[in-house]
Design a protein around this motif. Sequence first.
Motif, PDB file in Angstrom:
ATOM      1  N   ALA A   3       0.840  -1.204   0.000  1.00 32.20           N
ATOM      2  CA  ALA A   3       0.000   0.000   0.000  1.00 32.20           C
ATOM      3  C   ALA A   3       0.877   1.257   0.000  1.00 32.20           C
ATOM      4  O   ALA A   3       0.578   2.230  -0.712  1.00 32.20           O
ATOM      5  N   LEU A   4       1.956   1.244   0.773  1.00 32.53           N
ATOM      6  CA  LEU A   4       2.871   2.382   0.773  1.00 32.53           C
ATOM      7  C   LEU A   4       3.539   2.549  -0.586  1.00 32.53           C
ATOM      8  O   LEU A   4       3.694   3.670  -1.074  1.00 32.53           O
ATOM      9  N   ARG A   5       3.937   1.432  -1.206  1.00 34.32           N
ATOM     10  CA  ARG A   5       4.558   1.494  -2.535  1.00 34.32           C
ATOM     11  C   ARG A   5       3.606   2.185  -3.517  1.00 34.32           C
ATOM     12  O   ARG A   5       4.023   3.027  -4.319  1.00 34.32           O
ATOM     13  N   GLU A   6       2.331   1.859  -3.444  1.00 30.57           N
ATOM     14  CA  GLU A   6       1.343   2.483  -4.327  1.00 30.57           C
ATOM     15  C   GLU A   6       1.185   3.980  -4.019  1.00 30.57           C
ATOM     16  O   GLU A   6       1.051   4.798  -4.933  1.00 30.57           O
ATOM     17  N   ALA A   7       1.224   4.347  -2.739  1.00 30.63           N
ATOM     18  CA  ALA A   7       1.129   5.770  -2.365  1.00 30.63           C
ATOM     19  C   ALA A   7       2.353   6.541  -2.876  1.00 30.63           C
ATOM     20  O   ALA A   7       2.220   7.661  -3.379  1.00 30.63           O
ATOM     21  N   PHE A   8       3.536   5.941  -2.765  1.00 29.32           N
ATOM     22  CA  PHE A   8       4.739   6.585  -3.277  1.00 29.32           C
ATOM     23  C   PHE A   8       4.620   6.769  -4.787  1.00 29.32           C
ATOM     24  O   PHE A   8       4.972   7.814  -5.328  1.00 29.32           O
ATOM     25  N   CYS A  62       9.188  20.229  -2.464  1.00 29.46           N
ATOM     26  CA  CYS A  62       7.821  19.710  -2.638  1.00 29.46           C
ATOM     27  C   CYS A  62       7.152  19.707  -1.262  1.00 29.46           C
ATOM     28  O   CYS A  62       7.282  18.753  -0.487  1.00 29.46           O
ATOM     29  N   ALA A  63       6.472  20.812  -0.954  1.00 21.98           N
ATOM     30  CA  ALA A  63       5.938  21.046   0.387  1.00 21.98           C
ATOM     31  C   ALA A  63       4.946  19.988   0.889  1.00 21.98           C
ATOM     32  O   ALA A  63       4.978  19.651   2.071  1.00 21.98           O
ATOM     33  N   PRO A  64       4.061  19.425   0.046  1.00 21.94           N
ATOM     34  CA  PRO A  64       3.125  18.428   0.576  1.00 21.94           C
ATOM     35  C   PRO A  64       3.820  17.160   1.080  1.00 21.94           C
ATOM     36  O   PRO A  64       3.281  16.445   1.906  1.00 21.94           O
ATOM     37  N   GLY A  65       5.007  16.899   0.573  1.00 23.99           N
ATOM     38  CA  GLY A  65       5.780  15.717   0.957  1.00 23.99           C
ATOM     39  C   GLY A  65       6.741  15.382  -0.156  1.00 23.99           C
ATOM     40  O   GLY A  65       6.508  15.733  -1.315  1.00 23.99           O
ATOM     41  N   HIS A  66       7.845  14.731   0.190  1.00 21.35           N
ATOM     42  CA  HIS A  66       8.855  14.406  -0.804  1.00 21.35           C
ATOM     43  C   HIS A  66       9.592  13.133  -0.418  1.00 21.35           C
ATOM     44  O   HIS A  66       9.646  12.756   0.750  1.00 21.35           O
ATOM     45  N   LEU A  67      10.159  12.479  -1.435  1.00 19.59           N
ATOM     46  CA  LEU A  67      10.924  11.263  -1.193  1.00 19.59           C
ATOM     47  C   LEU A  67      12.233  11.599  -0.505  1.00 19.59           C
ATOM     48  O   LEU A  67      12.867  12.614  -0.802  1.00 19.59           O
ATOM     49  N   THR A  68      12.607  10.742   0.417  1.00 19.95           N
ATOM     50  CA  THR A  68      13.913  10.769   1.050  1.00 19.95           C
ATOM     51  C   THR A  68      14.503   9.374   0.900  1.00 19.95           C
ATOM     52  O   THR A  68      13.792   8.422   0.569  1.00 19.95           O
ATOM     53  N   HIS A  77      12.374  -1.369   2.662  1.00 15.59           N
ATOM     54  CA  HIS A  77      11.276  -0.912   3.510  1.00 15.59           C
ATOM     55  C   HIS A  77      10.891   0.506   3.101  1.00 15.59           C
ATOM     56  O   HIS A  77      11.734   1.276   2.638  1.00 15.59           O
ATOM     57  N   LEU A  78       9.619   0.839   3.285  1.00 16.10           N
ATOM     58  CA  LEU A  78       9.121   2.189   3.036  1.00 16.10           C
ATOM     59  C   LEU A  78       8.461   2.716   4.300  1.00 16.10           C
ATOM     60  O   LEU A  78       7.911   1.935   5.090  1.00 16.10           O
ATOM     61  N   ASP A  79       8.495   4.035   4.458  1.00 16.62           N
ATOM     62  CA  ASP A  79       7.848   4.652   5.609  1.00 16.62           C
ATOM     63  C   ASP A  79       7.438   6.069   5.229  1.00 16.62           C
ATOM     64  O   ASP A  79       8.144   6.750   4.482  1.00 16.62           O
ATOM     65  N   VAL A  80       6.309   6.508   5.746  1.00 14.09           N
ATOM     66  CA  VAL A  80       5.881   7.899   5.597  1.00 14.09           C
ATOM     67  C   VAL A  80       5.745   8.464   7.005  1.00 14.09           C
ATOM     68  O   VAL A  80       5.096   7.857   7.858  1.00 14.09           O
ATOM     69  N   HIS A  81       6.371   9.594   7.233  1.00 12.04           N
ATOM     70  CA  HIS A  81       6.270  10.218   8.551  1.00 12.04           C
ATOM     71  C   HIS A  81       6.245  11.737   8.406  1.00 12.04           C
ATOM     72  O   HIS A  81       6.875  12.304   7.527  1.00 12.04           O
ATOM     73  N   PHE A 114       8.554  10.693   2.517  1.00 15.06           N
ATOM     74  CA  PHE A 114       8.249   9.396   1.924  1.00 15.06           C
ATOM     75  C   PHE A 114       9.597   8.694   1.814  1.00 15.06           C
ATOM     76  O   PHE A 114      10.303   8.841   0.825  1.00 15.06           O
ATOM     77  N   ASP A 115       9.962   7.964   2.863  1.00 20.54           N
ATOM     78  CA  ASP A 115      11.317   7.441   3.006  1.00 20.54           C
ATOM     79  C   ASP A 115      11.465   6.066   2.360  1.00 20.54           C
ATOM     80  O   ASP A 115      10.730   5.130   2.698  1.00 20.54           O
ATOM     81  N   VAL A 116      12.433   5.958   1.461  1.00 17.63           N
ATOM     82  CA  VAL A 116      12.781   4.690   0.810  1.00 17.63           C
ATOM     83  C   VAL A 116      14.052   4.197   1.491  1.00 17.63           C
ATOM     84  O   VAL A 116      15.082   4.864   1.454  1.00 17.63           O
TER      85      VAL A 116
END
Length: 187
Positions: free
Chosen positions: A29-34, A49-55, A118-122, A135-137
């Motif tokens: 589900a996180l992969r799809e959100a990313f 990218c103020a709403p969120g960005h990959l790290t 692993h993926l994580d959003v925080h 959106f941490d990869v």
Amino acid sequence: MSAPSGVDLHGDAQRVLSGWRPADRQQQALREAFGALLAARADACSRSCAPGHLTASAIVLDADAEHVLLTLHPRVGAWLQLGGHCEPEDSSLAGAALREATEESGIAGLEIVPDPVHLDVHGITCSLGSPTRHFDVRYAVRAPRGATAVRSAESDDLRWWPVRDLPADSDLREPVAAALAAAQIDR
């Protein structure tokens, strides 16, 4: 590690995440959100990218995969994996994770497992001073035998922790387990 010639970071992120097959539904589900973020925002890999960005981050294991290197993050006040923002010169997520791990650990010769583990959003207030989401990869990284870590200015402390005895307040058990599984494949 860099992406194939002609591939930008955004394109690499789309390719890597669309090809990665996580082991559980939550990670799927996180992969799809990313993927949705990347499809919606050409700047999804930029901290602007103020709403969120990959790290990109690294679960750094020692040569025997018995310890994980964690940093005491000054803004968060918790022990975390090494990692951070993608930079304009990064051409791949794996390269960004490896760059961050090298910068923050002072260890030369780190080796990265090329696929995410692993993926994580925080939510976080990062360097721009505004609340956003990371959106941490996360990638598994192995340190060479005898590696000595040197704390950078980005950390209040830097320490090797036994993989089976992480800090009490840590939420890294799942990503460390995923990194250990990935590291076993490459032994």
